[in-house]
Write an enzyme that holds these catalytic residues in place. Structure first.
Site, PDB file in Angstrom:
ATOM      1  N   HIS A 233      41.209  36.599  87.520  1.00  0.00           N
ATOM      2  CA  HIS A 233      41.645  38.140  87.258  1.00  0.00           C
ATOM      3  C   HIS A 233      40.285  38.633  86.923  1.00  0.00           C
ATOM      4  O   HIS A 233      39.620  38.244  86.333  1.00  0.00           O
ATOM      5  CB  HIS A 233      42.927  38.179  86.109  1.00  0.00           C
ATOM      6  CG  HIS A 233      43.309  39.442  86.138  1.00  0.00           C
ATOM      7  ND1 HIS A 233      42.679  40.554  85.502  1.00  0.00           N
ATOM      8  CD2 HIS A 233      44.339  40.250  86.760  1.00  0.00           C
ATOM      9  CE1 HIS A 233      43.156  41.629  85.737  1.00  0.00           C
ATOM     10  NE2 HIS A 233      44.432  41.574  86.447  1.00  0.00           N
TER      11      HIS A 233
ATOM     12  N   GLU B  73      42.641  42.268  94.445  1.00  0.00           N
ATOM     13  CA  GLU B  73      42.914  43.309  93.243  1.00  0.00           C
ATOM     14  C   GLU B  73      41.520  43.976  93.203  1.00  0.00           C
ATOM     15  O   GLU B  73      40.657  43.680  92.386  1.00  0.00           O
ATOM     16  CB  GLU B  73      43.198  42.752  92.133  1.00  0.00           C
ATOM     17  CG  GLU B  73      44.573  42.054  92.086  1.00  0.00           C
ATOM     18  CD  GLU B  73      45.183  42.251  90.679  1.00  0.00           C
ATOM     19  OE1 GLU B  73      46.216  42.946  90.361  1.00  0.00           O
ATOM     20  OE2 GLU B  73      44.679  41.648  89.609  1.00  0.00           O
TER      21      GLU B  73
HETATM   22  P1  PGA Z   1      47.406  47.628  87.017  1.00  0.00           P
HETATM   23  O1  PGA Z   1      46.861  46.088  86.952  1.00  0.00           O
HETATM   24  O2  PGA Z   1      48.734  47.593  87.745  1.00  0.00           O
HETATM   25  O3  PGA Z   1      47.544  48.010  85.685  1.00  0.00           O
HETATM   26  O4  PGA Z   1      46.409  48.250  87.838  1.00  0.00           O
HETATM   27  C1  PGA Z   1      46.879  44.950  87.815  1.00  0.00           C
HETATM   28  C2  PGA Z   1      46.270  43.807  87.476  1.00  0.00           C
HETATM   29  O5  PGA Z   1      45.240  43.856  86.836  1.00  0.00           O
HETATM   30  O6  PGA Z   1      46.987  42.743  87.745  1.00  0.00           O
END
Ligand code: PGA
Length: 278
Positions: free
Chosen positions: A95, A167
């Site tokens: 992550h 992401e």
């Molecule tokens: P967010 O986080 O939806 O608050 O942007 C997503 C993540 O970091 O998995």
């Protein structure tokens, strides 16, 4: 890709006490999970045991947010993949907060992915570009490195079971500002999914690339999920801030059900073909 179940993952990050997490998980477990959607919750690790007991015999599945790559040993404060077996079915790896706040590089991510597979957990490998990398047009290169390194210890068969979440670091919220934060467009997410699958295809074959599930995550909210969910190459969403409240999270789950194309029977498909030919 198109027509398969959409996956919605709730990443609670470092929120909730054990009691709060268990209460919230129980509330979610009482809601009917719509057909065509799989829901996975990633609570703080100390709440996993109690939540796993609560969610037993419900369709909700569990993920750990992180774990170490060594199976056991003198690693103070760490939790290993074998410790998670029986509690979670999935584990988030790489992550952006692990990479950028805790300094985990691709070598660590690679070992964690391998360790997860060794313990029978399905890795959710997170990849993504920073704002600087995007501005400098390095997104493709960054995704290439992260995907190739992350999967490098696995066989094609193992890779096929990995979930990869795109992401973009520049779009991840702080948990509270997700409604007002920058967010990738569906087109950017589709382009990233194509890059990810291309890299998988080159190394593990086109068949494996089709099987790999690719999600989008970062500032996801119910208001804008449809653009992502209707894309056949996006298999679901990884949700942070919006997953912390039932009223914000469950509409996302319901939207995913709407976006999943209803399966048509083989006979209906044949009838359609015949009608076309006639
Ligand atoms: P967010 O986080 O939806 O608050 O942007 C997503 C993540 O970091 O998995």
């Amino acid at each position: 890709m198109g027509g398969r179940k959409k996956l919605i993952i709730a990443n609670w990050k470092m929120h909730f006490t054990v009691k709060q997490a268990v209460n919230y998980a129980s509330k979610l477990a009482a809601l009917p999970v719509p057909e065509g959607v799989s829901v996975i919750i990633a609570p703080p690790v100390i709440a996993l045991n109690e939540i796993a007991i609560k969610l037993d015999k419900t369709p909700l599945k569990l993920a750990a947010q992180n774990a170490y790559f060594q199976d056991e040993g003198a690693y103070t404060g760490e939790v290993s993949m074998p410790m998670l077996t029986g509690l979670a079915q999935y584990v988030l790896i790489g992550h952006s907060e692990r990479r950028h706040v805790f300094g985990e590089g691709d070598d660590v991510v690679m070992q964690k992915v391998a360790a997860a597979v060794r313990s029978g957990l399905r890795p959710i490998l997170c990849v993504g570009d920073t704002l600087l990398e995007r501005t400098n047009r390095h997104t493709t290169r960054v995704l290439h490195h992260q995907v190739v390194a992350g999967l490098s210890q696995l066989t094609a068969e193992e890779v096929a079971k990995v979930i990869i979440a795109y992401e973009p670091v520049w779009a991840i919220s702080n948990g509270h500002d997700y409604l007002h934060h920058a967010v990738a467009t569906p087109e950017e997410a589709v382009a990233a999914a194509a890059t990810i699958r291309h890299n998988v295809a080159v190394l593990y074959g086109a068949d494996t690339a089709q099987k790999v599930r690719v999600l989008y995550g970062a500032s996801v909210s119910a208001e804008l999920v449809n653009g992502f969910l209707k894309e056949p190459s996006i298999d679901g969403l990884l949700v942070g801030g919006a997953s912390l409240h039932k009223h914000a999270f469950w509409p996302i789950v319901e939207a995913a059900a709407q976006a999943t194309p209803t399966k048509i029977s083989v006979n209906q498909a044949k009838d359609k073909k015949k009608a076309k030919r006639a």
